[in-house]
Design a protein around this motif. Structure first.
Motif, PDB file in Angstrom:
ATOM      1  N   VAL A   1       0.814  -1.214   0.026  1.00 31.13           N
ATOM      2  CA  VAL A   1      -0.146   0.015   0.000  1.00 31.13           C
ATOM      3  C   VAL A   1       1.030   1.370  -0.002  1.00 31.13           C
ATOM      4  O   VAL A   1       2.029   1.258   0.891  1.00 31.13           O
ATOM      5  N   GLY A   2       0.735   2.279  -1.111  1.00 28.41           N
ATOM      6  CA  GLY A   2       1.469   3.250  -1.181  1.00 28.41           C
ATOM      7  C   GLY A   2       1.345   4.205  -2.361  1.00 28.41           C
ATOM      8  O   GLY A   2       0.492   3.668  -3.121  1.00 28.41           O
ATOM      9  N   PHE A   3       2.366   4.964  -2.571  1.00 31.62           N
ATOM     10  CA  PHE A   3       2.284   5.904  -3.955  1.00 31.62           C
ATOM     11  C   PHE A   3       3.082   5.433  -4.784  1.00 31.62           C
ATOM     12  O   PHE A   3       4.419   4.777  -4.554  1.00 31.62           O
TER      13      PHE A   3
ATOM     14  N   ILE B   1       7.534   1.805  -5.114  1.00 27.41           N
ATOM     15  CA  ILE B   1       6.352   2.071  -4.288  1.00 27.41           C
ATOM     16  C   ILE B   1       6.823   2.606  -2.864  1.00 27.41           C
ATOM     17  O   ILE B   1       7.559   2.171  -2.309  1.00 27.41           O
ATOM     18  N   GLU B   2       6.463   3.818  -2.596  1.00 28.53           N
ATOM     19  CA  GLU B   2       6.695   4.639  -1.532  1.00 28.53           C
ATOM     20  C   GLU B   2       5.563   4.239  -0.380  1.00 28.53           C
ATOM     21  O   GLU B   2       4.354   4.523  -0.496  1.00 28.53           O
ATOM     22  N   GLU B   3       6.028   3.554   0.542  1.00 32.85           N
ATOM     23  CA  GLU B   3       5.160   2.890   1.823  1.00 32.85           C
ATOM     24  C   GLU B   3       5.670   3.586   3.238  1.00 32.85           C
ATOM     25  O   GLU B   3       7.081   3.015   3.418  1.00 32.85           O
TER      26      GLU B   3
ATOM     27  N   LEU C   1      11.243   3.870   0.242  1.00 32.50           N
ATOM     28  CA  LEU C   1      11.037   3.580  -1.319  1.00 32.50           C
ATOM     29  C   LEU C   1      11.096   2.164  -1.551  1.00 32.50           C
ATOM     30  O   LEU C   1      12.414   1.595  -1.359  1.00 32.50           O
ATOM     31  N   ASN C   2      10.374   1.344  -1.929  1.00 37.22           N
ATOM     32  CA  ASN C   2      10.559  -0.071  -2.380  1.00 37.22           C
ATOM     33  C   ASN C   2      10.691  -0.385  -3.738  1.00 37.22           C
ATOM     34  O   ASN C   2       9.678   0.149  -4.487  1.00 37.22           O
TER      35      ASN C   2
ATOM     36  N   PHE D   1      -2.014   6.474  -5.526  1.00 34.93           N
ATOM     37  CA  PHE D   1      -1.984   5.533  -4.431  1.00 34.93           C
ATOM     38  C   PHE D   1      -2.457   4.301  -4.657  1.00 34.93           C
ATOM     39  O   PHE D   1      -3.675   4.105  -5.428  1.00 34.93           O
ATOM     40  N   VAL D   2      -1.847   3.138  -4.475  1.00 32.37           N
ATOM     41  CA  VAL D   2      -2.245   1.927  -4.717  1.00 32.37           C
ATOM     42  C   VAL D   2      -2.595   0.985  -3.475  1.00 32.37           C
ATOM     43  O   VAL D   2      -1.719   1.377  -2.406  1.00 32.37           O
TER      44      VAL D   2
END
Length: 118
Positions: A51-53, A75-77, A81-82, A102-103
């Motif tokens: 879950v993140g941007f 994906i920023e959670e 940063l992943n 956002f996901v």
């Protein structure tokens, strides 16, 4: 359109995915990716496990062949940063998310056409 790639949103996702979901193993600090095999030959639908941007890598384009370990997106959670990397050679057929979108868990991210038989 993102970097010349059409953003198809949810067109054809449901009717072209098969039932099984498989995981790709994570390495080091890379994010493991879940994907669904599709009825489209040699294509996989990559799905978010976080879950993140979303931040899409600037090198992504329809004409470029991506190799293993190429950065596709992050994906920023929780301010971390992943990185999401390619696990095998392939070409991006469609991007289902936009920059800074956002996901949630299970959100379709990319449709990848695999170039090798892995």
């Amino acid at each position: 359109m993102i970097n010349g790639i059409p953003n198809y949103k949810n067109n054809c996702i449901e009717e072209n995915t098969l039932l099984e979901i498989k995981g790709i193993q994570s390495k080091h600090n890379q994010v493991s990716v879940v994907y669904k095999e599709t009825r489209i030959k040699n294509c996989r639908l990559f799905i978010s496990r976080l879950v993140g941007f979303v931040h899409i890598a600037p090198v992504i384009s329809m004409t470029k062949i991506l190799r293993p370990n190429d950065l596709v997106m992050t994906i920023e959670e929780l301010d971390v940063l992943n990185e999401v990397h390619m696990e095998q050679s392939g070409k991006i057929e469609a991007v289902y998310v936009e920059e800074n979108q956002f996901v949630m868990y299970g959100t379709p991210l990319l449709l990848i056409r695999c170039l090798d038989s892995s």
